[in-house]
Each structure stands twice: as structure tokens, then as C-alpha cells.
Design a protein around this motif. Structure first.
Motif, PDB file in Angstrom:
ATOM      1  N   LEU A 137       0.690  -1.146  -0.145  1.00  0.00           N
ATOM      2  CA  LEU A 137      -0.190  -0.086  -0.036  1.00  0.00           C
ATOM      3  C   LEU A 137       1.207   1.630  -0.013  1.00  0.00           C
ATOM      4  O   LEU A 137       2.115   1.370   0.906  1.00  0.00           O
ATOM      5  N   TRP A 138       0.690   2.566  -0.570  1.00  0.00           N
ATOM      6  CA  TRP A 138       1.486   3.278  -1.397  1.00  0.00           C
ATOM      7  C   TRP A 138       1.167   4.712  -1.262  1.00  0.00           C
ATOM      8  O   TRP A 138      -0.069   4.289  -2.454  1.00  0.00           O
ATOM      9  N   SER A 139       1.637   5.747  -0.979  1.00  0.00           N
ATOM     10  CA  SER A 139       2.081   6.722  -1.065  1.00  0.00           C
ATOM     11  C   SER A 139       2.380   7.352  -1.951  1.00  0.00           C
ATOM     12  O   SER A 139       3.565   7.430  -0.962  1.00  0.00           O
ATOM     13  N   ALA A 140       2.755   8.421  -2.388  1.00  0.00           N
ATOM     14  CA  ALA A 140       3.974   9.344  -3.291  1.00  0.00           C
ATOM     15  C   ALA A 140       4.304  10.017  -1.958  1.00  0.00           C
ATOM     16  O   ALA A 140       5.451  10.581  -2.422  1.00  0.00           O
ATOM     17  N   PRO A 169      -3.591 -10.262 -11.141  1.00  0.00           N
ATOM     18  CA  PRO A 169      -3.089 -10.386  -9.813  1.00  0.00           C
ATOM     19  C   PRO A 169      -2.635 -10.134  -8.513  1.00  0.00           C
ATOM     20  O   PRO A 169      -3.354 -10.535  -7.813  1.00  0.00           O
ATOM     21  N   TYR A 170      -2.308  -9.043  -8.770  1.00  0.00           N
ATOM     22  CA  TYR A 170      -2.037  -7.706  -7.812  1.00  0.00           C
ATOM     23  C   TYR A 170      -3.228  -7.192  -7.366  1.00  0.00           C
ATOM     24  O   TYR A 170      -3.168  -6.203  -6.328  1.00  0.00           O
ATOM     25  N   ALA A 198      -2.812   1.595 -12.306  1.00  0.00           N
ATOM     26  CA  ALA A 198      -2.581   1.822 -10.538  1.00  0.00           C
ATOM     27  C   ALA A 198      -1.443   2.589 -10.065  1.00  0.00           C
ATOM     28  O   ALA A 198      -1.733   3.341  -9.504  1.00  0.00           O
ATOM     29  N   TYR A 199      -0.449   1.848 -10.283  1.00  0.00           N
ATOM     30  CA  TYR A 199       0.625   3.044  -9.463  1.00  0.00           C
ATOM     31  C   TYR A 199       0.682   4.663  -9.988  1.00  0.00           C
ATOM     32  O   TYR A 199       0.931   5.378  -9.149  1.00  0.00           O
ATOM     33  N   PHE A 203      -3.230   0.252  -3.852  1.00  0.00           N
ATOM     34  CA  PHE A 203      -2.374  -1.223  -3.539  1.00  0.00           C
ATOM     35  C   PHE A 203      -1.291  -1.137  -5.396  1.00  0.00           C
ATOM     36  O   PHE A 203      -2.214  -0.734  -6.312  1.00  0.00           O
ATOM     37  N   VAL A 204      -0.368  -1.365  -4.729  1.00  0.00           N
ATOM     38  CA  VAL A 204       1.057  -1.580  -5.952  1.00  0.00           C
ATOM     39  C   VAL A 204       1.787  -2.858  -5.396  1.00  0.00           C
ATOM     40  O   VAL A 204       1.938  -3.638  -5.062  1.00  0.00           O
TER      41      VAL A 204
END
Length: 249
Positions: free
Chosen positions: A106-109, A138-139, A169-170, A182-183
Motif C-alpha cells: 500500500l503506497w502513497s507518493a 493478480p495484484y 494503478a501505480y 495498492f501496487v
């Protein structure tokens, strides 16, 4: 040298390395873009073959392969799609193997936005959450499993922005169109650390294993370059690159 290919207009397509007598046309799951680009230069130098890669969602590649796309090798983001192609007679018998096990993040810039335990999800104060299409990537499926496990599926449903694949998504997150998403860890990870922003590395116990399988397709049956690539992916140089992007072997 980077040159365009005519494969699959929906996807970014690149040829890596100079032209040699033997090329291998490879369908590559989007999450594995950076690692295969890093591997390709050594592969060409060590074997003399050129790797021509198309990047996209695993589910869409399945459809293209079934419709006769000229791919010789498939690097999937899961194992089930390759097993399905194998059962349908689209692959070279005995060539399938797991080249990497992926990790979801789970990512944020934004620095400090995502905490180390992913509690930002439960607080639900964000406006948009990016995930890849769970039917094709799949991710994305793993992301929905995490949300279900946390009891958040209905709570965040209206906030989800869905990318066609994990690259999109990224991009939703990196451009600020979604506060977090989610990446694949490989997209934000290099040499043992998250390279930018803030992230929660999702425990593998929270979703089905993301076993990524490779296989030689029927169009690569007689290709020396296809076999050489499969052997190379099992070797120490490729393994070091794959691990450096946060994958397990």
C-alpha cells in the motif's frame, strides 16, 4: 537501443538491446517491467540474443495469446493463468516454472502518509484508493482480498479508482489522482528499501500467494533465444536483480 514493436497496441512495447540473429518476443506482466529491463542488458551481453518485451495485464495477455499473438515466452503475474494456458495446449510441455513471488504494498507518493501497519486504510480519511483491475491483474485481486480481510470492502468501494493493470494503478498514485493505492512492491522498491513516498508492505498471509510463472509458448518451441531466456531467469545474475526489487524466489 530502444525501438518500437508492432505488438499489442494497448501496451507499451520495447525492444531492449541491439539487433541480433535471434530475438525472443516476451509478454511481461506489468509489475515486472523494471526487473526485466535490468535483466535484458545482461541477457543480451551474455547470450547474444535480443529480448523484445510487451508490458501489460496478465488477463489481457491471456486473451491475446489465445487469439494468436506472436509471443514466444510469457512472464505472468500469477501461476493460474499459465496453468490454464498449459491445459489448453498453448505452451511447451515442461517449460513452466515460478520465476518470482510478488509482494503487495500500500503506497502513497506522500512522505509519511502511509504508516508501517497500514492503519491509514482503517481510518478511511482518503478520497481515492487505487487498485489494478482484479479480473485481469493478480495484484488487483490480492488487493481486494486484503480489503475483504480487513472488513473494508463496502466502506471503501466508492473511493476505488481502478487501473487497467498494475502500472496504471501505480500511475494514479504517482500523479496524485489517488492519495494511496495498492501496487507491486517492485514498483517502489530498489536495493532493500522503498525508493519514494511511504508504504506498508502487506504481509503475505493477508492474500493468496502471488506466484509468478514463466512459460515458453508454442510460438517459441523452436526458438534458441526463448530457451536461453528461461535458463537465464533461473541463473544467479537474474536472481540478484529479481531480489533487489523486493521479490522472493
Amino acid at each position: 537501443m530502444i525501438r518500437a514493436s508492432r505488438l499489442a497496441p494497448l501496451f507499451a512495447v520495447f525492444a531492449l538491446g541491439s539487433v541480433h540473429a535471434d530475438e525472443v518476443q516476451v509478454a511481461v506482466a506489468a509489475n515486472f517491467t523494471a526487473p526485466i529491463q535490468a535483466i535484458a542488458a545482461d541477457f543480451e551481453k551474455d547470450t547474444g540474443h535480443t529480448l523484445v518485451a510487451a508490458y501489460g495485464a496478465t488477463g489481457q495477455f491471456y486473451t491475446q495469446i489465445r487469439n494468436g499473438a506472436p509471443f514466444q515466452v510469457f512472464l505472468s503475474a500469477d501461476d493460474s493463468t499459465v496453468q490454464k494456458l498449459e491445459a489448453e495446449g498453448e505452451t511447451v510441455k515442461g517449460s513452466r516454472f515460478t520465476y518470482a513471488v510478488g509482494t503487495l504494498a500500500l503506497w502513497s507518493a506522500k512522505e509519511g502518509y502511509v504508516d508501517a501497519n497500514g492503519d491509514v486504510l482503517k481510518r478511511n480519511a482518503f478520497r481515492h484508493l487505487s487498485i489494478a483491475n482484479p479480473k485481469a491483474a493478480p495484484y488487483g485481486l490480492a488487493a481486494t482480498q486484503v480489503l475483504a480481510r480487513e472488513g473494508l470492502t463496502d466502506k471503501v468501494k466508492a473511493k476505488i479508482v481502478e487501473g487497467q493493470n498494475i502500472t496504471q494503478a501505480y500511475q494514479f498514485v504517482s500523479t496524485g489522482n489517488a492519495e494511496l493505492g495498492f501496487v507491486a512492491l517492485s514498483q517502489i522498491y530498489k536495493d532493500g528499501k522503498v525508493s519514494s513516498g511511504s508504504a506498508w508492505i502487506v504481509p503475505s498471509s493477508m492474500h493468496d500467494p502471488i506466484k509468478q510463472d514463466a512459460v515458453i509458448l508454442n510460438k517459441g518451441k523452436d526458438s534458441a533465444a526463448a530457451k536461453a531466456l528461461m535458463d537465464y531467469l533461473k541463473g544467479p545474475k537474474a536472481a540478484a536483480v529479481i531480489k533487489s526489487y523486493g521479490y522472493e524466489l
